[in-house]
Design a protein around this motif. Sequence first.
Motif, PDB file in Angstrom:
ATOM      1  N   ALA A  65     -16.712-107.602  12.153  1.00  0.00           N
ATOM      2  CA  ALA A  65     -16.068-108.692  12.307  1.00  0.00           C
ATOM      3  C   ALA A  65     -15.274-108.496  13.711  1.00  0.00           C
ATOM      4  CB  ALA A  65     -14.774-109.010  11.343  1.00  0.00           C
ATOM      5  N   ARG A  66     -14.724-107.132  14.146  1.00  0.00           N
ATOM      6  CA  ARG A  66     -13.873-106.781  15.259  1.00  0.00           C
ATOM      7  C   ARG A  66     -14.942-106.919  16.397  1.00  0.00           C
ATOM      8  NH1 ARG A  66     -12.147-102.312  12.088  1.00  0.00           N
ATOM      9  NH2 ARG A  66     -13.434-101.000  13.120  1.00  0.00           N
ATOM     10  N   ASP A  67     -16.266-106.327  16.121  1.00  0.00           N
ATOM     11  CA  ASP A  67     -17.168-106.477  17.091  1.00  0.00           C
ATOM     12  C   ASP A  67     -17.496-107.961  17.712  1.00  0.00           C
ATOM     13  OD1 ASP A  67     -17.114-103.613  17.129  1.00  0.00           O
ATOM     14  OD2 ASP A  67     -19.135-103.414  16.120  1.00  0.00           O
ATOM     15  N   ASN A  68     -17.275-109.038  16.821  1.00  0.00           N
ATOM     16  CA  ASN A  68     -17.767-110.147  17.161  1.00  0.00           C
ATOM     17  C   ASN A  68     -16.325-111.174  17.139  1.00  0.00           C
ATOM     18  OD1 ASN A  68     -20.738-110.244  17.038  1.00  0.00           O
ATOM     19  ND2 ASN A  68     -20.250-108.863  15.356  1.00  0.00           N
ATOM     20  N   GLY A  69     -15.387-110.558  17.202  1.00  0.00           N
ATOM     21  CA  GLY A  69     -14.100-111.257  17.443  1.00  0.00           C
ATOM     22  C   GLY A  69     -13.637-112.226  16.320  1.00  0.00           C
ATOM     23  N   VAL A  70     -14.194-111.972  15.229  1.00  0.00           N
ATOM     24  CA  VAL A  70     -13.897-112.604  13.997  1.00  0.00           C
ATOM     25  C   VAL A  70     -12.604-112.070  13.137  1.00  0.00           C
ATOM     26  CG1 VAL A  70     -14.724-113.516  11.531  1.00  0.00           C
ATOM     27  CG2 VAL A  70     -16.511-112.965  13.599  1.00  0.00           C
ATOM     28  N   ARG A  71     -11.797-112.785  12.850  1.00  0.00           N
ATOM     29  CA  ARG A  71     -10.750-112.690  12.165  1.00  0.00           C
ATOM     30  C   ARG A  71     -10.850-112.999  10.610  1.00  0.00           C
ATOM     31  NH1 ARG A  71      -5.027-114.658  14.770  1.00  0.00           N
ATOM     32  NH2 ARG A  71      -4.432-113.107  12.902  1.00  0.00           N
ATOM     33  N   LEU A  72     -10.980-111.891   9.816  1.00  0.00           N
ATOM     34  CA  LEU A  72     -11.206-112.220   8.333  1.00  0.00           C
ATOM     35  C   LEU A  72      -9.722-112.616   7.753  1.00  0.00           C
ATOM     36  CD1 LEU A  72     -13.650-108.941   7.910  1.00  0.00           C
ATOM     37  CD2 LEU A  72     -14.123-111.339   8.199  1.00  0.00           C
ATOM     38  N   TRP A  73     -10.097-113.228   6.541  1.00  0.00           N
ATOM     39  CA  TRP A  73      -8.939-113.651   5.725  1.00  0.00           C
ATOM     40  C   TRP A  73      -9.431-112.791   4.410  1.00  0.00           C
ATOM     41  CZ3 TRP A  73      -7.960-119.042   3.237  1.00  0.00           C
ATOM     42  CH2 TRP A  73      -6.711-118.905   2.632  1.00  0.00           C
ATOM     43  N   ILE A  74      -8.686-111.565   4.126  1.00  0.00           N
ATOM     44  CA  ILE A  74      -8.887-110.752   3.082  1.00  0.00           C
ATOM     45  C   ILE A  74      -7.721-111.338   1.754  1.00  0.00           C
ATOM     46  CG2 ILE A  74      -9.307-108.582   2.049  1.00  0.00           C
ATOM     47  CD1 ILE A  74     -10.307-107.794   4.839  1.00  0.00           C
ATOM     48  N   ARG A  75      -8.267-111.911   0.956  1.00  0.00           N
ATOM     49  CA  ARG A  75      -7.527-112.636  -0.011  1.00  0.00           C
ATOM     50  C   ARG A  75      -7.024-111.351  -1.047  1.00  0.00           C
ATOM     51  NH1 ARG A  75      -5.354-117.596  -1.643  1.00  0.00           N
ATOM     52  NH2 ARG A  75      -3.511-117.236  -3.107  1.00  0.00           N
ATOM     53  N   THR A  76      -8.014-110.595  -1.417  1.00  0.00           N
ATOM     54  CA  THR A  76      -7.881-109.789  -2.678  1.00  0.00           C
ATOM     55  C   THR A  76      -8.834-108.515  -2.353  1.00  0.00           C
ATOM     56  OG1 THR A  76      -8.023-111.549  -4.134  1.00  0.00           O
ATOM     57  CG2 THR A  76      -8.367-109.309  -5.114  1.00  0.00           C
ATOM     58  N   GLU A  77      -8.162-107.346  -2.549  1.00  0.00           N
ATOM     59  CA  GLU A  77      -8.694-105.911  -2.448  1.00  0.00           C
ATOM     60  C   GLU A  77      -8.799-105.441  -3.868  1.00  0.00           C
ATOM     61  OE1 GLU A  77      -7.211-104.140   1.631  1.00  0.00           O
ATOM     62  OE2 GLU A  77      -5.904-103.979  -0.084  1.00  0.00           O
ATOM     63  N   ILE A  78     -10.169-105.100  -4.358  1.00  0.00           N
ATOM     64  CA  ILE A  78     -10.409-104.507  -5.566  1.00  0.00           C
ATOM     65  C   ILE A  78     -11.815-103.846  -5.345  1.00  0.00           C
ATOM     66  CG2 ILE A  78     -11.656-106.521  -6.389  1.00  0.00           C
ATOM     67  CD1 ILE A  78     -10.442-105.795  -9.210  1.00  0.00           C
ATOM     68  N   ASP A  79     -11.852-102.572  -5.837  1.00  0.00           N
ATOM     69  CA  ASP A  79     -12.869-101.653  -5.553  1.00  0.00           C
ATOM     70  C   ASP A  79     -14.160-101.949  -6.552  1.00  0.00           C
ATOM     71  OD1 ASP A  79     -11.694-100.512  -3.445  1.00  0.00           O
ATOM     72  OD2 ASP A  79     -11.101 -98.805  -4.474  1.00  0.00           O
ATOM     73  N   ALA A  80     -13.769-102.141  -7.706  1.00  0.00           N
ATOM     74  CA  ALA A  80     -15.188-102.388  -8.951  1.00  0.00           C
ATOM     75  C   ALA A  80     -16.066-103.450  -8.555  1.00  0.00           C
ATOM     76  CB  ALA A  80     -14.478-102.461 -10.315  1.00  0.00           C
ATOM     77  N   LEU A  81     -17.378-103.278  -8.345  1.00  0.00           N
ATOM     78  CA  LEU A  81     -18.064-104.160  -8.057  1.00  0.00           C
ATOM     79  C   LEU A  81     -18.192-105.345  -9.200  1.00  0.00           C
ATOM     80  CD1 LEU A  81     -20.564-105.279  -6.506  1.00  0.00           C
ATOM     81  CD2 LEU A  81     -22.024-103.792  -7.613  1.00  0.00           C
ATOM     82  N   THR A  82     -18.094-104.765 -10.556  1.00  0.00           N
ATOM     83  CA  THR A  82     -18.161-105.850 -11.734  1.00  0.00           C
ATOM     84  C   THR A  82     -16.942-106.859 -11.610  1.00  0.00           C
ATOM     85  OG1 THR A  82     -16.990-104.133 -12.841  1.00  0.00           O
ATOM     86  CG2 THR A  82     -19.352-104.303 -13.149  1.00  0.00           C
ATOM     87  N   GLN A  83     -15.829-106.118 -11.055  1.00  0.00           N
ATOM     88  CA  GLN A  83     -14.583-106.999 -10.882  1.00  0.00           C
ATOM     89  C   GLN A  83     -14.822-108.038  -9.898  1.00  0.00           C
ATOM     90  OE1 GLN A  83     -12.410-106.967 -13.421  1.00  0.00           O
ATOM     91  NE2 GLN A  83     -13.742-105.624 -14.421  1.00  0.00           N
ATOM     92  N   ILE A  84     -15.252-107.631  -8.609  1.00  0.00           N
ATOM     93  CA  ILE A  84     -15.522-108.384  -7.609  1.00  0.00           C
ATOM     94  C   ILE A  84     -16.345-109.628  -7.824  1.00  0.00           C
ATOM     95  CG2 ILE A  84     -16.763-108.600  -5.280  1.00  0.00           C
ATOM     96  CD1 ILE A  84     -15.750-105.674  -4.729  1.00  0.00           C
ATOM     97  N   LYS A  85     -17.425-109.260  -8.696  1.00  0.00           N
ATOM     98  CA  LYS A  85     -18.404-110.540  -9.149  1.00  0.00           C
ATOM     99  C   LYS A  85     -17.785-111.416 -10.032  1.00  0.00           C
ATOM    100  CE  LYS A  85     -22.042-107.560 -10.276  1.00  0.00           C
ATOM    101  NZ  LYS A  85     -23.234-107.549 -10.155  1.00  0.00           N
ATOM    102  N   ALA A  86     -16.758-110.911 -10.889  1.00  0.00           N
ATOM    103  CA  ALA A  86     -16.154-111.658 -11.952  1.00  0.00           C
ATOM    104  C   ALA A  86     -15.035-112.605 -11.247  1.00  0.00           C
ATOM    105  CB  ALA A  86     -15.568-110.791 -12.878  1.00  0.00           C
ATOM    106  N   LEU A  87     -14.379-112.066 -10.295  1.00  0.00           N
ATOM    107  CA  LEU A  87     -13.593-112.770  -9.464  1.00  0.00           C
ATOM    108  C   LEU A  87     -14.181-113.725  -8.736  1.00  0.00           C
ATOM    109  CD1 LEU A  87     -10.989-109.991  -8.129  1.00  0.00           C
ATOM    110  CD2 LEU A  87     -10.462-111.755  -9.812  1.00  0.00           C
ATOM    111  N   VAL A  88     -15.268-113.753  -8.251  1.00  0.00           N
ATOM    112  CA  VAL A  88     -16.074-114.556  -7.434  1.00  0.00           C
ATOM    113  C   VAL A  88     -16.643-115.908  -8.376  1.00  0.00           C
ATOM    114  CG1 VAL A  88     -18.255-115.299  -6.088  1.00  0.00           C
ATOM    115  CG2 VAL A  88     -16.814-113.200  -5.683  1.00  0.00           C
ATOM    116  N   ARG A  89     -16.899-115.392  -9.637  1.00  0.00           N
ATOM    117  CA  ARG A  89     -17.380-116.338 -10.640  1.00  0.00           C
ATOM    118  C   ARG A  89     -16.374-117.331 -11.208  1.00  0.00           C
ATOM    119  NH1 ARG A  89     -20.211-111.980 -12.701  1.00  0.00           N
ATOM    120  NH2 ARG A  89     -18.918-111.721 -14.581  1.00  0.00           N
ATOM    121  N   ARG A  90     -15.206-116.748 -10.975  1.00  0.00           N
ATOM    122  CA  ARG A  90     -13.911-117.439 -11.505  1.00  0.00           C
ATOM    123  C   ARG A  90     -13.410-118.518 -10.354  1.00  0.00           C
ATOM    124  NH1 ARG A  90     -11.130-115.477 -16.278  1.00  0.00           N
ATOM    125  NH2 ARG A  90     -12.124-113.859 -16.986  1.00  0.00           N
TER     126      ARG A  90
END
Length: 315
Positions: A207-232
Motif C-alpha cells: 500500500a505504501r509503495d503505491n500511495g494507498v491509504r488503508l482503512w484497517i478497522r479490526t486487528e486480529i491474528d487468528a485466521l479462523t477469526q478473521i474469516k468468521a468476522l468477514v462471514r458476519r
Amino acid sequence: MDLRQLRYFVAIVESGSIKRAAMSLYVAQPSLSQHVRNLEEELGVTLLTRSARGVSPTEAGLELLGYARSILSQLEQAREALRAGSVDPHGSVRLGLPNSVSLVLGVPLVEMAHHELPNVSLRVVESMSGYILDWLRAGQLDLAMLYGVQRSPGISARQLLTEDLYLVSLPGAGRDDGTVDMQELERFELILPARPHGLRELVEKAARDNGVRLWIRTEIDALTQIKALVRRGLGQAVLSHSAVYEELSRGELVARRIVNPAIDRTVYVAEPSDRPISHAARAVAELLTHCARGLVEDGRWRGELCDSQGYAAKR
C-alpha cells in the motif's frame, strides 16, 4: 555432563516444574534435583530460577537449553541414519507450517505420509512464520514451510511457489469480476492481523509503495477469526486463495485477486543448515514438495510453482 543430565534438564525447562518433569520421566524428584545441582556445580553457573510457581531458566540456562536440544536432536538423527541404512525412513519428524499453508496442505500431507511413510511419525505444528523460524533455529523443529525467508543464519531455504493475495468478502459486497485494483482497497474496512505479522507487513508495504491509504478497522491474528468476522459482514480481509478455499467452495465468501499491481508472496521449504537432518525428515521434505505441487496442479492451491533453481514457472 552426560546425555542423561541434558535430557533431564530439557524436560525440566519444558515442564516448568521439577515435580512435573519427574512424573513424566518416571524419576524420583530428589534425584532429578540432584542432577540439576551437579550440572550447576560442574558449569559454575545457576541454570534455573526457582519460585512457588515452578522453575524457569536463567540466561545461562537458556544457553544450555539451546545446546542440549541441538545435541539430543543430532544424536537421534545419527541413531536414525545408522539404523536406516538402505531400509525405509523411520522415526519422528517435527514440521512447522503457517496457518494458511496448513489449511490447504496439512491433511493431504498427513494422509500421504500415512500411506507412503508408514514408519515415520509426523508432528505438524501451526503458527506464524516468525515463530516457526525461531523454533527451527532452536532445534525444536526439523523442517518448516515459511513465507518471505530468503537468507537467515543457520537456515537453508528453497522457493516452492509464489501465490497472489485476494480481497475476501461476503458475496454481493461490491462487483464480483474476479479482480480488484490496489487503489480500490482504500474503500474497504479491512480486517488484518496486527504487526509484526508477516501478512500485515506485506500488505502495508504494498500500500505504501503505491500511495494507498488503508482503512484497517479490526486487528486480529487468528485466521479462523478473521474469516468468521468477514462471514458476519464486519469487513473484508486480504488473504491467499488457499486460506479460504473451503468457504469459496461453499459459496460463503468471494475472493477477488488484487491487481495493478498484484500482491504476492513466496512459500519456502526450510531446514537447518548448521546440523544434519534425518533420513525421515529428508523423506518428508520430498513428500511435502510433491504434495504441494499436486495441489497447485489440480487447482486447490493457486500459485506459481518454482523450478529447482527457485524461479516461478509460467501460469
